[in-house]
Motif scaffolding. Structure first.
Motif, PDB file in Angstrom:
ATOM      1  N   LYS A 454       0.816  -1.352   0.155  1.00  0.00           N
ATOM      2  CA  LYS A 454       0.017   0.009   0.053  1.00  0.00           C
ATOM      3  C   LYS A 454       0.838   1.283  -0.128  1.00  0.00           C
ATOM      4  O   LYS A 454       2.099   1.272   0.234  1.00  0.00           O
ATOM      5  N   HIS A 455       0.433   2.377  -0.299  1.00  0.00           N
ATOM      6  CA  HIS A 455       1.378   3.562  -0.591  1.00  0.00           C
ATOM      7  C   HIS A 455       1.883   3.973   0.874  1.00  0.00           C
ATOM      8  O   HIS A 455       2.992   4.322   0.886  1.00  0.00           O
ATOM      9  N   HIS A 456       0.953   3.790   2.006  1.00  0.00           N
ATOM     10  CA  HIS A 456       1.619   4.120   3.330  1.00  0.00           C
ATOM     11  C   HIS A 456       2.909   3.176   3.438  1.00  0.00           C
ATOM     12  O   HIS A 456       3.816   3.329   4.476  1.00  0.00           O
ATOM     13  N   GLN A 457       2.896   1.807   3.215  1.00  0.00           N
ATOM     14  CA  GLN A 457       3.845   1.094   3.221  1.00  0.00           C
ATOM     15  C   GLN A 457       4.931   1.359   2.271  1.00  0.00           C
ATOM     16  O   GLN A 457       6.290   0.976   2.345  1.00  0.00           O
ATOM     17  N   VAL A 458       4.833   2.130   1.065  1.00  0.00           N
ATOM     18  CA  VAL A 458       5.875   2.421   0.085  1.00  0.00           C
ATOM     19  C   VAL A 458       6.651   3.425   1.008  1.00  0.00           C
ATOM     20  O   VAL A 458       7.853   3.692   1.112  1.00  0.00           O
ATOM     21  N   ILE A 459       5.948   4.324   1.858  1.00  0.00           N
ATOM     22  CA  ILE A 459       6.605   5.350   2.415  1.00  0.00           C
ATOM     23  C   ILE A 459       7.567   4.868   3.621  1.00  0.00           C
ATOM     24  O   ILE A 459       8.529   5.338   3.720  1.00  0.00           O
ATOM     25  N   ALA A 460       6.847   3.872   4.367  1.00  0.00           N
ATOM     26  CA  ALA A 460       7.617   3.210   5.226  1.00  0.00           C
ATOM     27  C   ALA A 460       8.823   2.584   4.831  1.00  0.00           C
ATOM     28  O   ALA A 460      10.150   2.826   5.334  1.00  0.00           O
ATOM     29  N   LEU A 461       8.948   2.150   3.467  1.00  0.00           N
ATOM     30  CA  LEU A 461      10.048   1.389   3.103  1.00  0.00           C
ATOM     31  C   LEU A 461      11.240   2.565   2.597  1.00  0.00           C
ATOM     32  O   LEU A 461      12.112   2.226   2.978  1.00  0.00           O
ATOM     33  N   PHE A 462      10.574   3.551   2.047  1.00  0.00           N
ATOM     34  CA  PHE A 462      11.564   4.737   1.845  1.00  0.00           C
ATOM     35  C   PHE A 462      12.040   5.358   2.915  1.00  0.00           C
ATOM     36  O   PHE A 462      13.275   5.679   2.973  1.00  0.00           O
ATOM     37  N   HIS A 463      11.284   5.352   4.334  1.00  0.00           N
ATOM     38  CA  HIS A 463      11.859   5.967   5.290  1.00  0.00           C
ATOM     39  C   HIS A 463      12.938   4.998   5.825  1.00  0.00           C
ATOM     40  O   HIS A 463      13.953   5.813   6.167  1.00  0.00           O
ATOM     41  N   GLU A 464      12.664   3.826   6.063  1.00  0.00           N
ATOM     42  CA  GLU A 464      13.586   2.969   6.474  1.00  0.00           C
ATOM     43  C   GLU A 464      15.107   2.817   5.579  1.00  0.00           C
ATOM     44  O   GLU A 464      16.127   2.757   6.133  1.00  0.00           O
ATOM     45  N   LEU A 465      14.871   2.855   4.203  1.00  0.00           N
ATOM     46  CA  LEU A 465      15.940   2.923   3.426  1.00  0.00           C
ATOM     47  C   LEU A 465      16.610   4.382   3.708  1.00  0.00           C
ATOM     48  O   LEU A 465      17.839   4.290   3.400  1.00  0.00           O
ATOM     49  N   GLY A 466      15.879   5.413   4.021  1.00  0.00           N
ATOM     50  CA  GLY A 466      16.665   6.611   4.138  1.00  0.00           C
ATOM     51  C   GLY A 466      17.604   6.483   5.524  1.00  0.00           C
ATOM     52  O   GLY A 466      18.781   6.882   5.762  1.00  0.00           O
ATOM     53  N   HIS A 467      17.272   5.718   6.465  1.00  0.00           N
ATOM     54  CA  HIS A 467      18.149   5.380   7.670  1.00  0.00           C
ATOM     55  C   HIS A 467      19.092   4.681   7.162  1.00  0.00           C
ATOM     56  O   HIS A 467      20.504   4.893   7.666  1.00  0.00           O
ATOM     57  N   GLY A 468      19.062   3.762   6.323  1.00  0.00           N
ATOM     58  CA  GLY A 468      20.059   2.900   5.845  1.00  0.00           C
ATOM     59  C   GLY A 468      20.989   3.705   4.997  1.00  0.00           C
ATOM     60  O   GLY A 468      22.476   3.241   5.171  1.00  0.00           O
ATOM     61  N   ILE A 469      20.627   4.604   4.153  1.00  0.00           N
ATOM     62  CA  ILE A 469      21.736   5.280   3.358  1.00  0.00           C
ATOM     63  C   ILE A 469      22.522   6.295   4.489  1.00  0.00           C
ATOM     64  O   ILE A 469      23.646   6.497   3.928  1.00  0.00           O
ATOM     65  N   HIS A 470      21.754   6.791   5.555  1.00  0.00           N
ATOM     66  CA  HIS A 470      22.519   7.522   6.403  1.00  0.00           C
ATOM     67  C   HIS A 470      23.594   6.907   6.782  1.00  0.00           C
ATOM     68  O   HIS A 470      24.641   7.313   7.072  1.00  0.00           O
ATOM     69  N   ASP A 471      23.378   5.522   7.484  1.00  0.00           N
ATOM     70  CA  ASP A 471      24.291   4.689   7.984  1.00  0.00           C
ATOM     71  C   ASP A 471      25.574   4.474   7.044  1.00  0.00           C
ATOM     72  O   ASP A 471      26.545   4.598   7.499  1.00  0.00           O
ATOM     73  N   LEU A 472      25.131   4.244   5.863  1.00  0.00           N
ATOM     74  CA  LEU A 472      26.091   3.879   5.054  1.00  0.00           C
ATOM     75  C   LEU A 472      27.203   5.160   4.682  1.00  0.00           C
ATOM     76  O   LEU A 472      28.384   5.149   4.386  1.00  0.00           O
ATOM     77  N   LEU A 473      26.564   6.202   4.429  1.00  0.00           N
ATOM     78  CA  LEU A 473      27.088   7.392   3.948  1.00  0.00           C
ATOM     79  C   LEU A 473      27.977   8.225   5.149  1.00  0.00           C
ATOM     80  O   LEU A 473      28.859   9.059   5.270  1.00  0.00           O
ATOM     81  N   SER A 474      27.629   7.794   6.385  1.00  0.00           N
ATOM     82  CA  SER A 474      28.345   8.471   7.553  1.00  0.00           C
ATOM     83  C   SER A 474      29.724   8.158   7.623  1.00  0.00           C
ATOM     84  O   SER A 474      30.449   6.921   7.290  1.00  0.00           O
ATOM     85  N   LYS A 475      30.634   9.001   8.017  1.00  0.00           N
ATOM     86  CA  LYS A 475      31.977   8.728   8.183  1.00  0.00           C
ATOM     87  C   LYS A 475      32.632   9.656   9.498  1.00  0.00           C
ATOM     88  O   LYS A 475      32.987  10.388   9.407  1.00  0.00           O
ATOM     89  N   THR A 476      32.663   8.690  10.436  1.00  0.00           N
ATOM     90  CA  THR A 476      33.075   9.122  11.912  1.00  0.00           C
ATOM     91  C   THR A 476      34.314   8.220  12.326  1.00  0.00           C
ATOM     92  O   THR A 476      34.613   7.290  11.851  1.00  0.00           O
ATOM     93  N   LYS A 477      35.103   9.129  13.246  1.00  0.00           N
ATOM     94  CA  LYS A 477      36.098   8.312  13.717  1.00  0.00           C
ATOM     95  C   LYS A 477      35.857   7.079  14.719  1.00  0.00           C
ATOM     96  O   LYS A 477      36.313   5.934  14.709  1.00  0.00           O
ATOM     97  N   TYR A 478      34.611   7.265  15.509  1.00  0.00           N
ATOM     98  CA  TYR A 478      34.483   6.289  16.471  1.00  0.00           C
ATOM     99  C   TYR A 478      33.016   5.757  16.385  1.00  0.00           C
ATOM    100  O   TYR A 478      32.139   6.503  15.739  1.00  0.00           O
ATOM    101  N   ILE A 479      32.845   4.523  16.591  1.00  0.00           N
ATOM    102  CA  ILE A 479      31.491   3.839  15.988  1.00  0.00           C
ATOM    103  C   ILE A 479      30.176   4.519  16.956  1.00  0.00           C
ATOM    104  O   ILE A 479      29.102   4.467  16.426  1.00  0.00           O
ATOM    105  N   ARG A 480      30.402   4.913  17.990  1.00  0.00           N
ATOM    106  CA  ARG A 480      29.355   5.408  18.775  1.00  0.00           C
ATOM    107  C   ARG A 480      28.790   6.816  18.476  1.00  0.00           C
ATOM    108  O   ARG A 480      27.738   6.941  18.709  1.00  0.00           O
ATOM    109  N   PHE A 481      29.351   7.429  17.296  1.00  0.00           N
ATOM    110  CA  PHE A 481      28.897   8.393  16.550  1.00  0.00           C
ATOM    111  C   PHE A 481      28.279   8.214  15.315  1.00  0.00           C
ATOM    112  O   PHE A 481      28.286   9.378  14.324  1.00  0.00           O
ATOM    113  N   HIS A 482      28.355   6.895  14.915  1.00  0.00           N
ATOM    114  CA  HIS A 482      28.282   6.686  13.368  1.00  0.00           C
ATOM    115  C   HIS A 482      26.871   6.792  13.053  1.00  0.00           C
ATOM    116  O   HIS A 482      25.881   6.378  13.759  1.00  0.00           O
TER     117      HIS A 482
END
Length: 699
Positions: A454-482
């Motif tokens: 459903k469209h609201h599930q499309v939104i949910a998938l896009f939302h969680e993928l946004g978190h995943g992309i944030h995780d992937l693109l982060s570049k930090t020195k320490y894991i606790r700030f990643h």
């Protein structure tokens, strides 16, 4: 090109406890060496904190895999092993927090006021705050031991709460005649799933609360008694969690008082953007009246349709609007807008929609996603997909992304992003790369169909993928700030901002693909069910997209009011200043009072329910923090309107966002200041309701 780092290996059940013991031993060895070789006069960041940060970085991937398995493993032996391993870690953390020798070294480093880079200074500040929250400087050694034991007991209760939620397998038996309006494929799926259950009567169908059951019945069942019965029983399904939740809240209150805080909310919010309960109260107060007014107008529309519907059926048309009819009449209103979410879902099969979303991120951020044929010991379930992620322009490896998208027994109920490995800088200056999962519970299809969103599930998938992309693109020195390790009241902003793309006509068209184009067997079945009709088009109709966008704000008042209800409930129960205050508070009554007052529907027959115990957030790091969803939605609306609305596909805008925000993760001393710096002004905390109030009329 081969990735410079292999996919992490998934631990077997019998490996989990020995692995946790080894991790604890590694960290103990480092701490012992620091205490043996350093004293307060010689303490510095490099002699005390850096070795501790290095070992924390080193073991995080193995630790992350163990913690992921509590959400994703279908194997009960693995779940049991995780529970035991978690207790080992809690005991070790309690021991570390009670170490006066190490605390004195950290305090000595802090007192020396060394010149440190931003992340290192933040690491030192957080480490000292951790000792403060263990009672150092406040409690005697005996009191500190008592306090840390209390923390372990709360963690055990939270684990039990969440495990009950993950293993909930209830539902109701219905005669097929009671399920008029539901798709034949769903009924066939439930018949297959019910093989292990004893029918209440012959020719009855067992409809589970989970795996799409409640959603489908509430939205599509024509029989009002069916909707009511399903809603009320779903509302009661986790009564076992009621007393557990009350015990958790009571213990949190006592623990906070023990440390000298006015309330649990005061303790939690100290490290968030909000800083104080008063900030949260003010924020929620600013938006409350506007949201209540919008929700009231939406309920009035629903009630008009309900009364007309009952009159047309020759039934008595009276009474306030009941909560169990919300989804059904929202659908009927949308039908008048020529929005049919069941029909629209045919253009969003899960597999092709997820792949199309990856293409969008690839285009906007210059990424490349390559599917990986993983080894069996690199996946925790056969349905999981893995991708290596690369920078398209530099050919730099970025990390790994997993899709674990379908519901299954004993899996986390809901949609979330789970990081297995965070990225960090190794002692030799090279990078360790992140691995992150989209872990969702979208309803499973039958063997001869596919999962449709459903469209609201499309939104949910896009939302969680946004978190995943944030995780992937982060570049930090320490894991606790990643990556997404931002304060909770900012962590949801980047992915919530991305939800706006699910309302862009070009995006909806591009990610759509009618499921019959995926498999000739699907098309043959569709033709049998729709004789004489032309085959569906590959892409969604322009009219459907236009109507979705035109009426995008329909129902948003009630959606955000439910978030407001939960936020106020969360803040109130965690703002009690003594256990006696809490004991006089009827948590169940408070929940349904707030729902009735704010959401404007009739909850009078629901008050024996426990639906505040049917989601994990308040026992999984969102305690005194549920307001974060509304807060982040406001910030996200502000960021989109300010930076992206004029050209949502601008590569330069996305590059700036990646560089100035996503890459930094939480490695900045003032995250609200960072957001203000990115926007060029202070963020507007009313941006969400301003957009909603300024939108078109309710209908």
């Amino acid at each position: 090109m081969h990735p410079p780092q292999p996919l992490p290996r998934v631990w077997m059940a019998h490996e989990i406890i020995p692995t946790m013991q080894r991790i604890i031993s590694q960290k103990n060895t480092v701490r012992a060496e620091i205490v043996r070789t350093v004293n307060p006069p010689t303490a510095s960041f490099d002699t005390v904190l850096r070795p501790w940060a290095d070992v924390e970085n080193l073991v995080q991937g193995e630790l992350g895999m163990i913690y992921m398995l509590q959400y994703g493993s279908p194997d009960m032996a693995t779940q049991d092993a995780f529970t035991q391993a978690r207790q080992l870690l809690l005991a070790a953390e309690s021991e570390w927090a009670s170490s006066e020798d190490f605390y004195r070294l950290v305090q000595a480093v802090y007192d020396k006021k060394e010149e440190l880079d931003v992340e290192s200074a933040l690491f030192l500040k957080e480490e000292l705050l951790g000792y403060k929250r263990a009672g150092w400087g406040v409690l005697s050694p005996a009191q500190s031991e008592q306090y840390l034991q209390g923390k372990k007991e709360i963690s055990k209760l939270e684990s039990t709460f969440n495990r009950n939620l993950a293993q909930e397998d209830g539902g109701l038996w219905f005669a097929e005649s009671e399920l008029d309006g539901l798709p034949a494929d769903d009924i066939a799926k439930w018949k297959m799933m019910a093989n292990t259950k004893t029918p209440s009567q012959e020719n009855h169908v067992f409809v589970p609360f989970a795996n799409g059951g409640m959603l489908t019945v509430g939205t599509l069942a024509k029989n009002p008694d069916t909707r009511k019965k399903m809603y009320l029983e779903n509302n009661r399904k986790l009564a076992v969690n009621g007393p557990i939740f009350e015990e958790i809240v009571a213990r949190r209150t006592s623990q906070s008082q023990f440390l000298g805080y006015h309330s649990h909310a005061a303790l939690v919010l100290e490290s968030k953007i909000a800083k104080t309960p008063q900030w949260v109260e003010s924020f929620l107060g600013q938006i409350r009246d506007d949201l209540v007014a919008r929700g009231k107008a939406e309920v009035e529309v629903l009630q008009q349709h309900r009364l007309q519907d009952l009159q047309a059926q020759g039934q008595e048309a009276e009474g306030n609007f009941p909560a169990w009819d919300q989804m059904y009449y929202q659908r009927l209103v949308e039908k008048e807008f020529h929005i049919d979410h069941v029909q629209i879902s045919e253009f969003f099969p899960l597999e092709s929609t997820a792949a199309a979303m990856l293409e969008i991120f690839a285009s906007l951020l210059g990424l490349r996603f390559e599917s990986i044929a993983a080894q069996p010991d690199q996946l925790w379930h056969e349905s999981v997909q893995a991708f290596s992620v690369w920078d398209e322009h530099t050919s730099e490896f970025i990390g790994y992304l997993y899709f674990d998208l379908l519901w299954r027994e004993n899996k986390y109920r809901g949609n979330q992003n789970v990081a297995i490995e965070a990225g960090y800088t190794k002692p030799d200056g090279s990078r360790h790369y992140p691995s992150t999962i989209l872990m969702c519970s979208f309803p499973t299809p039958t063997p001869d169909s596919c999962a449709l969103l459903k469209h609201h599930q499309v939104i949910a998938l896009f939302h969680e993928l946004g978190h995943g992309i944030h995780d992937l693109l982060s570049k930090t020195k320490y894991i606790r700030f990643h990556g997404t390790s931002l304060p909770r009241d900012l962590a949801e902003m980047p992915s919530t901002k991305l939800e706006n793309w699910c309302w862009l006509p070009d995006v909806l068209k591009n990610i759509s693909r009618h499921y019959t184009t995926l498999n000739p067997n699907y098309l043959a079945k569709w033709r049998n069910q729709n004789p004489g009709l032309p085959d569906p088009p590959e892409k969604i109709h322009n009219e459907s997209v236009d109507n979705l966008v035109k009426y995008r704000y329909w129902g948003r008042g009630l959606y955000h009011l439910e978030q407001l209800t939960t936020s106020l409930f969360d803040l109130q129960i965690h703002s009690q200043q003594t256990p006696q205050d809490l004991a006089s508070l009827n948590i169940q009554k408070l929940w349904y009072d707030l729902r009735q007052q704010l959401e404007g529907m009739d909850f009078s027959e629901c008050r024996d329910g426990f639906d505040y115990c049917s989601f994990t957030h308040l026992c999984a790091a969102y305690d005194a923090g549920y307001y974060s969803y509304l807060c982040c939605a406001a910030f996200a609306e502000d960021v989109f309107a300010t930076k992206f609305a004029h050209d949502p596909f601008s590569r330069s805008t996305w590059d700036e966002y990646r560089r100035m925000f996503l890459q930094i993760g939480c490695g900045h001393g003032d995250m609200l200041g960072l957001l203000a710096q990115y926007l060029g002004r202070e963020p507007n905390s009313r941006a969400l309701v301003d957009r909603l109030v300024g939108a078109a009329a309710v209908v």
